[in-house]
Design a protein around this motif. Sequence first.
Motif, PDB file in Angstrom:
ATOM      1  N   ALA A   1       0.870  -1.182   0.000  1.00 30.67           N
ATOM      2  CA  ALA A   1       0.000   0.000   0.000  1.00 30.67           C
ATOM      3  C   ALA A   1       0.898   1.222   0.000  1.00 30.67           C
ATOM      4  O   ALA A   1       1.763   1.362   0.864  1.00 30.67           O
ATOM      5  N   ILE A   2       0.703   2.065  -1.002  1.00 30.88           N
ATOM      6  CA  ILE A   2       1.500   3.289  -1.079  1.00 30.88           C
ATOM      7  C   ILE A   2       0.545   4.473  -1.030  1.00 30.88           C
ATOM      8  O   ILE A   2      -0.417   4.527  -1.794  1.00 30.88           O
ATOM      9  N   VAL A   3       0.802   5.379  -0.116  1.00 30.35           N
ATOM     10  CA  VAL A   3      -0.049   6.566  -0.024  1.00 30.35           C
ATOM     11  C   VAL A   3       0.814   7.806  -0.159  1.00 30.35           C
ATOM     12  O   VAL A   3       1.785   7.989   0.579  1.00 30.35           O
ATOM     13  N   GLN A   4       0.455   8.634  -1.125  1.00 31.40           N
ATOM     14  CA  GLN A   4       1.083   9.953  -1.181  1.00 31.40           C
ATOM     15  C   GLN A   4       0.310  10.830  -0.208  1.00 31.40           C
ATOM     16  O   GLN A   4      -0.833  11.199  -0.447  1.00 31.40           O
ATOM     17  N   ALA A   5       0.942  11.125   0.896  1.00 26.17           N
ATOM     18  CA  ALA A   5       0.257  11.814   1.983  1.00 26.17           C
ATOM     19  C   ALA A   5       0.115  13.309   1.705  1.00 26.17           C
ATOM     20  O   ALA A   5       0.650  13.813   0.719  1.00 26.17           O
ATOM     21  N   GLU A   6      -0.611  13.997   2.582  1.00 34.18           N
ATOM     22  CA  GLU A   6      -0.829  15.432   2.397  1.00 34.18           C
ATOM     23  C   GLU A   6       0.371  16.252   2.854  1.00 34.18           C
ATOM     24  O   GLU A   6       0.480  17.422   2.518  1.00 34.18           O
ATOM     25  N   ASP A   7       1.237  15.670   3.637  1.00 29.39           N
ATOM     26  CA  ASP A   7       2.467  16.342   4.058  1.00 29.39           C
ATOM     27  C   ASP A   7       3.333  15.306   4.774  1.00 29.39           C
ATOM     28  O   ASP A   7       2.930  14.154   4.936  1.00 29.39           O
ATOM     29  N   GLU A   8       4.502  15.742   5.203  1.00 21.50           N
ATOM     30  CA  GLU A   8       5.418  14.795   5.844  1.00 21.50           C
ATOM     31  C   GLU A   8       4.920  14.379   7.229  1.00 21.50           C
ATOM     32  O   GLU A   8       5.267  13.304   7.722  1.00 21.50           O
ATOM     33  N   ILE A   9       4.123  15.233   7.860  1.00 24.37           N
ATOM     34  CA  ILE A   9       3.594  14.868   9.182  1.00 24.37           C
ATOM     35  C   ILE A   9       2.677  13.664   9.020  1.00 24.37           C
ATOM     36  O   ILE A   9       2.736  12.700   9.793  1.00 24.37           O
ATOM     37  N   ALA A  10       1.851  13.711   7.991  1.00 26.72           N
ATOM     38  CA  ALA A  10       0.942  12.591   7.754  1.00 26.72           C
ATOM     39  C   ALA A  10       1.721  11.355   7.309  1.00 26.72           C
ATOM     40  O   ALA A  10       1.378  10.232   7.690  1.00 26.72           O
ATOM     41  N   SER A  11       2.770  11.538   6.497  1.00 25.15           N
ATOM     42  CA  SER A  11       3.487  10.333   6.062  1.00 25.15           C
ATOM     43  C   SER A  11       4.112   9.616   7.245  1.00 25.15           C
ATOM     44  O   SER A  11       3.998   8.399   7.356  1.00 25.15           O
ATOM     45  N   ILE A  12       4.748  10.364   8.143  1.00 24.32           N
ATOM     46  CA  ILE A  12       5.368   9.673   9.282  1.00 24.32           C
ATOM     47  C   ILE A  12       4.274   9.135  10.216  1.00 24.32           C
ATOM     48  O   ILE A  12       4.446   8.084  10.844  1.00 24.32           O
ATOM     49  N   GLY A  13       3.130   9.823  10.279  1.00 26.26           N
ATOM     50  CA  GLY A  13       2.016   9.323  11.098  1.00 26.26           C
ATOM     51  C   GLY A  13       1.519   7.984  10.583  1.00 26.26           C
ATOM     52  O   GLY A  13       1.272   7.047  11.351  1.00 26.26           O
ATOM     53  N   MET A  14       1.388   7.879   9.272  1.00 27.40           N
ATOM     54  CA  MET A  14       0.920   6.618   8.687  1.00 27.40           C
ATOM     55  C   MET A  14       1.942   5.503   8.924  1.00 27.40           C
ATOM     56  O   MET A  14       1.571   4.367   9.237  1.00 27.40           O
ATOM     57  N   VAL A  15       3.204   5.831   8.771  1.00 26.79           N
ATOM     58  CA  VAL A  15       4.247   4.830   8.995  1.00 26.79           C
ATOM     59  C   VAL A  15       4.234   4.391  10.469  1.00 26.79           C
ATOM     60  O   VAL A  15       4.374   3.206  10.783  1.00 26.79           O
ATOM     61  N   THR A  16       4.004   5.342  11.350  1.00 28.79           N
ATOM     62  CA  THR A  16       3.927   5.015  12.777  1.00 28.79           C
ATOM     63  C   THR A  16       2.729   4.100  13.048  1.00 28.79           C
ATOM     64  O   THR A  16       2.848   3.113  13.782  1.00 28.79           O
ATOM     65  N   GLY A  17       1.595   4.422  12.477  1.00 26.56           N
ATOM     66  CA  GLY A  17       0.397   3.599  12.675  1.00 26.56           C
ATOM     67  C   GLY A  17       0.583   2.192  12.130  1.00 26.56           C
ATOM     68  O   GLY A  17       0.215   1.196  12.758  1.00 26.56           O
ATOM     69  N   ALA A  18       1.204   2.116  10.939  1.00 25.61           N
ATOM     70  CA  ALA A  18       1.417   0.802  10.316  1.00 25.61           C
ATOM     71  C   ALA A  18       2.427  -0.010  11.124  1.00 25.61           C
ATOM     72  O   ALA A  18       2.243  -1.216  11.332  1.00 25.61           O
ATOM     73  N   GLY A  19       3.472   0.653  11.601  1.00 28.58           N
ATOM     74  CA  GLY A  19       4.485  -0.039  12.411  1.00 28.58           C
ATOM     75  C   GLY A  19       3.908  -0.534  13.716  1.00 28.58           C
ATOM     76  O   GLY A  19       4.194  -1.653  14.178  1.00 28.58           O
ATOM     77  N   TRP A  20       3.065   0.279  14.320  1.00 29.14           N
ATOM     78  CA  TRP A  20       2.385  -0.103  15.570  1.00 29.14           C
ATOM     79  C   TRP A  20       1.539  -1.355  15.336  1.00 29.14           C
ATOM     80  O   TRP A  20       1.439  -2.225  16.188  1.00 29.14           O
ATOM     81  N   ASN A  21       0.973  -1.420  14.145  1.00 28.34           N
ATOM     82  CA  ASN A  21       0.050  -2.509  13.831  1.00 28.34           C
ATOM     83  C   ASN A  21       0.744  -3.684  13.138  1.00 28.34           C
ATOM     84  O   ASN A  21       0.082  -4.534  12.553  1.00 28.34           O
TER      85      ASN A  21
END
Lengths: 351, 615
Positions: B264-284
Amino acid sequence: MTYITKPKLHHPSLACNALGFTRRDYEGKISTLCAGCGHDSISASIIRACWELAIEPHRVAKLSGIGCSSKTPDYFLGQSHGFNTVHGRMPSVLTGAALANRDLIYLGVSGDGDSASIGMGQFVHAIRRGVNMTYIVENNGVYGLTKGQFSATADAGSVSKKGVANSDAPIDLVGLALQLGASYVARGFSGDKQQLVPLIKGAIAHRGAALIDVISPCVAFNNHAGSTKSYEYVREHNDAVNRLDFIAPRTEIVADYAPGETIEIEQHDGSRLRLHKLDAAYDPSDRIAAMNYVHAHQAKGEVVTGLLYVDETAQDLHAHLGTVAAPLNSLDAAALCPGAATLDKINAALR
Amino acid sequence: MKSITATNDFVVKFANVNGSGSASANEMFAKSILRMGVPVSPRNIFPSNIQGLPTWYEVRVNERGWLGRRGGVDLMVAMNPQTWDADIAEIEPGGYLFYDSTRPLPKSKFRDEVRTLGMPITDICNATYDDPRQRQLFKNIIYVGALSVLLGIEADVIETLIGEQYRSKPKLYEPNVKALHIGRDYAQRNFSAEPIGLAVRRADAVGDRIFVDGNDAAALGCVYGGATVCAWYPITPSSSLAEAFQKYCAKYRIDPDTGAHRYAIVQAEDEIASIGMVTGAGWNGARAFTTTSGPGVSLMTEFIGLAYFAEIPVTIIDVQRGGPSTGMPTRTQQADLISCAYASHGDTKHVLLFPQDPLECFEFAVQALDLADRLQTPVFVMTDLDIGMNQRLCAPFAWDDARTYDRGKVMTAAELEAGKDFGRYKDVDGDGIPWRTYPGTHADKGAYFTRGTSRDPYARYSERGPDYLYNMERLLKKFETAKTLVPQPLPHKAAQPTKLGVIHFGSTAPAMEEAIDMLECDGVHLDTLRVRAFPFADAVAEFIAAHERVFVVEQNRDAQLRSMLVNEFGIDPARLVPVLHYDGTPITARFIAGAIARHARGAHATPQPAQAANA
């Protein structure tokens, strides 16, 4: 105070759901919010909704940002993994979590400060991506945890406890969600569990981005005359467009209502939403009409509640991305790694 | 003035206009020399612009295999009137100028000590093609044809490359080959009487090496390393990494039965969201990464602190560029070390890996995903524009099919069911690394509440001092454990015993190796240590202790690695002499050797930054 464990004494007469769980099995730690806080009523509605849906608590992931609302996931579903992230950024963490494992139920809990101010960008984009989630905004129009500053959802002219009038235009999360393509949009009131519980159940069963904006009076800072987010104001100005029954798959349908007064909507999982229309002109399957209705009534100072819009054919982010049916976090090297022979071919093409 | 004569050892620089289609022709030129068995290292020098501004492509041809930027130009292909004067000035005395002579230029526009080779390219194109677009595009391949004659590059090698490039568009093959020969014929008719002194001669110095850019390599590493979630936001020079990941996933990560995506690749709205998504995915429990550059890291820092404290695996590939602010977005630097090593509020320290070339971009991307899971913390791969966006010759990628992913300490449902004690933030193994559970593992065991605020070893909210101290000290212990798991530093002994040492890292490596060779010829001997990760292994402190003076070579202004060495080891700063190159161009061997030679001869008692004239 959240480390206090609730006594787990089950009253023998407590009803069990299909899994044999009582409502107590869906509770969390003791709330540390103010007595009478609307947020605690919302937590109770979430507990009720999950119990009625007979969801296995550990199959829910509950995520939040920062603020009073964002503390609440500790107060329900004690057997679920929870994540109290950073201020305004729950939507991105939830998006990433949902990408990692599509099989869990994602519950995002946020507040008006968390979503409409610092987190506006993330709120907007998670909605427009169609992340499969139930996004609950516990909306009280103030920053409670930092003691009563206005939030971006406070109505213009609304007066703070200290007597200051808000001059900024309010952000309407429901209106935004409708415009952004949310496929399930509702507004509830923390003081009306009868309406709120089925709204939450419908949102959980919905596949796609579901937003529930819940007006939730802040008893400490925003429950006085002059506030448009007080218990009294909302009760007086509530314009409920419909009343909702949630009918789980396989549940026997007991009665039919006269046509014209009810609408039934079937969701992906086979569950049905039966809407008892209180306003005959209201059509929850028409996004444009919903936007018009909400705006027209807002202009009159009315708070429209109920299921405002639902698209039962909606697709979620996983469908957009075309991901495999198995959770991505369950794939092993055999499924993910192209292997040495392929790498040799790649090397050969790079010479 | 005698013209330069050199075989398989010279620099050609192309001065072009951005968006004129020169990039693919220039790349074909470089690759044709490689195919003749002679190593090349090309570098794009490009502006923050899509069309119209000047862009350069510098190709170093070197049979000995020095891949660093040399500095200086032996043959300038001047196709951009905007930059004419500066381009002409850059040519080495005795060098050559190849240019489009359609419009006559006054003598004052040339240099006496530079031999000029004029070719009326525009006239030739206008006479051959009617379509204005073709007139522009074929200019490039025509000059490649002319250069191939001047330098002795075999025509069939280029024809083969044209065939490979237009494999999917066979209609374009013929016109390109035709253009190539227009250039070749002109050069044979007009320049053969007096050949130039530069020549390519077939050799066998390339071996089985591959030619690839670091962003492509790192993306492939993420595919091989099992990353399933990528969230990113476009920023030069990292965007092509995410795009390469997309390209490789579309090829190698498709379920053969259903066509569904194992990514799953998401072009996020900014770098804050990209690291947030990576954090959420890593947590999960998914392997997730983001790629960015310095300004993106700045935006991510709050999340990086959360991931550090909440102990969530996160992989960040930082393709460094010149800062601060938007700085020099299309120029290279190694200037994000401190901002990444200590990113975020409170006491934080992060694991950094420093790849030297595309091969290590691949390997370290794989390793970063393993380390992030093993250590449950953010791990940075610190690459840069020089290796990220330039094709570089390197050893081929290798993979052992017996290799498995290290998913770290994850407690399973069976272990929980068997009654194994689960304390999310409890150090049960003495290495500072606790056990974790993925959400949804077990019906009534193993759930916990993740938070950025303090908690006790069982993840219960706590603001008690002892609980906070336990956590913070355990995190330090975990960082000590990291020391033993990260890529270890690589030492290289001088030909004879010496009291001088050099520490370097990342993309400086090829220039450094060449500089050492130059210095040895000059009688200056240095032991070198290539640092490959932070936290620094004890071997780094031992290396410094074993030498009287140690030069620390970096591509930033503030001697960031040196500061970290002083800070982490409590070393007397006087022992570490900074050698700093930060004008946005890749560091050269000439610069390093000059700076060190001057300093070694002067034998300063206190560390003055070692200076060198810009080579």
